[in-house]
Design a protein around this motif. Structure first.
Motif, short mmCIF file in Angstrom:
data_model
loop_
_atom_site.label_atom_id
_atom_site.label_comp_id
_atom_site.label_asym_id
_atom_site.label_seq_id
_atom_site.Cartn_x
_atom_site.Cartn_y
_atom_site.Cartn_z
N LEU A 261 -2.10 6.38 1.69
CA LEU A 261 -1.42 5.11 1.44
C LEU A 261 0.06 5.21 1.75
N LEU A 262 0.68 6.32 1.39
CA LEU A 262 2.11 6.48 1.65
C LEU A 262 2.39 6.47 3.15
N ALA A 263 1.48 7.05 3.92
CA ALA A 263 1.69 7.13 5.37
C ALA A 263 1.31 5.84 6.10
N ARG A 264 0.23 5.19 5.66
CA ARG A 264 -0.33 4.09 6.44
C ARG A 264 -0.36 2.74 5.70
N GLY B 49 0.82 -1.21 0.00
CA GLY B 49 0.00 0.00 0.00
C GLY B 49 0.85 1.26 0.00
N ARG B 50 1.92 1.25 0.77
CA ARG B 50 2.80 2.42 0.80
C ARG B 50 3.50 2.62 -0.54
N LEU B 51 3.89 1.54 -1.17
CA LEU B 51 4.52 1.65 -2.49
C LEU B 51 3.53 2.20 -3.52
N ILE B 52 2.29 1.73 -3.46
CA ILE B 52 1.26 2.25 -4.36
C ILE B 52 1.05 3.74 -4.11
N GLY B 53 1.00 4.13 -2.84
CA GLY B 53 0.85 5.54 -2.52
C GLY B 53 2.00 6.38 -3.06
N ALA B 54 3.22 5.85 -2.95
CA ALA B 54 4.38 6.57 -3.46
C ALA B 54 4.32 6.72 -4.98
N SER C 234 -13.38 -2.98 0.18
CA SER C 234 -12.36 -3.76 0.88
C SER C 234 -12.08 -3.27 2.29
N ASN C 235 -12.36 -1.99 2.57
CA ASN C 235 -12.07 -1.40 3.87
C ASN C 235 -10.58 -1.36 4.17
N LEU C 236 -9.77 -1.24 3.12
CA LEU C 236 -8.32 -1.18 3.28
C LEU C 236 -7.82 0.20 3.67
N VAL C 237 -8.61 1.21 3.37
CA VAL C 237 -8.28 2.59 3.71
C VAL C 237 -9.51 3.20 4.37
N PRO C 238 -9.36 4.34 5.06
CA PRO C 238 -10.55 4.99 5.62
C PRO C 238 -11.61 5.18 4.55
N THR D 226 -9.17 13.72 -4.50
CA THR D 226 -9.26 12.33 -4.05
C THR D 226 -7.94 11.60 -4.27
N ILE D 227 -7.39 11.73 -5.47
CA ILE D 227 -6.13 11.04 -5.78
C ILE D 227 -5.01 11.51 -4.87
N PHE D 228 -4.96 12.81 -4.63
CA PHE D 228 -3.90 13.37 -3.78
C PHE D 228 -4.03 12.86 -2.34
N VAL D 229 -5.23 12.93 -1.78
CA VAL D 229 -5.44 12.48 -0.39
C VAL D 229 -5.22 10.98 -0.28
N LEU D 230 -5.71 10.22 -1.25
CA LEU D 230 -5.54 8.77 -1.21
C LEU D 230 -4.07 8.39 -1.26
N SER D 231 -3.31 9.04 -2.13
CA SER D 231 -1.89 8.71 -2.24
C SER D 231 -1.14 9.06 -0.96
N LEU D 232 -1.48 10.18 -0.33
CA LEU D 232 -0.83 10.54 0.93
C LEU D 232 -1.19 9.54 2.04
#
Length: 224
Positions: free
Chosen positions: A211-214, A8-13, A161-165, A203-209
């Motif tokens: 995922l990168l963090a969590r 998930g962090r790699l995807i966010g990056a 999936s409930n993988l992210v908020p 949405t894309i910006f918040v989602l990527s941040l």
């Protein structure tokens, strides 16, 4: 679970890098090309900017497609069809991006020919300018329309999936159709309200941040 979090962090990056590179390309590299007299006159003075912009666009699309491929084995546990749709649509976006950049480089070629033949009728080049520029423009809008579909598939899969908020993909599920409607307006030769693009970009910006963090923080149940 640790592997999913790292993925998930790699995807966010990857997504964040794609967003930042896209902004740099659109508002940095492209700005001088289209400024002033326009790309037909400017192209001969900055041919390498065309090359850099085209390559950067391909890299950006590659990053987004890589994110989709990485997400597929995780998202397919709860949403196999949506996960596959996300990958396929991302691959189509990569193809349309390549087509758009080929048209973009054709614009540079026309600009170089314009500079080499100053004695020819400028009106002829204006006709060619309109045709070549329109070809690139319409491919661009189709690319963004399909890209909106890929983000809709991603957000709906993440919501299930409930993988992210869940508020993040929930917002994206609403934002993607708004963006797609805006692009469709352009295809029917109507003005595009730029505010219709803002929700999906946010949405894309918040989602990527996130995922990168969590990373992906919640386990998902497997299909029977």
């Amino acid at each position: 679970m640790n592997t999913e979090k790292q993925t998930g962090r790699l995807i966010g990056a990857l997504m964040l890098a794609a967003v930042l590179l896209g902004l740099w390309n659109n508002f940095g590299l492209n700005r001088p090309i289209f400024a002033g007299a326009g790309w037909l006159q400017n192209g001969v003075q900055m041919p390498f900017l065309f090359s850099a912009s085209a390559l950067l666009a391909i890299v950006t699309s590659t990053l987004m497609m890589a994110a989709a491929i990485l997400a597929w084995p995780i998202l397919r546990r709860t949403s196999p069809s949506l996960a596959m749709a996300y990958v396929l649509l991302s691959a189509i976006v990569f193809a349309t991006t390549a087509m758009e950049q080929a048209s973009f480089l054709a614009m540079r070629s026309l600009s170089l020919q314009f500079a080499k033949h100053p004695g020819l009728d400028p009106a002829m080049f204006e006709v060619f300018r309109s045709m070549v520029g329109a070809n690139r423009q319409w491919i661009h809008y189709l690319d963004k329309l399909i890209g909106g579909g890929s983000m809709f598939a991603l957000c709906l899969a993440l919501f299930r999936s409930n993988l992210v908020p869940r508020f993040i993909p929930a917002f994206g599920v609403l934002a993607a159709p708004v963006q797609m409607i805006g692009i469709t307006l352009v295809l029917f030769m109507q003005d595009l309200p730029l505010l219709m693009l803002a929700p999906i970009a946010l949405t894309i910006f918040v989602l990527s941040l996130n995922l990168l963090a969590r990373g992906f923080v919640q386990p998902v149940s497997r299909l029977p």
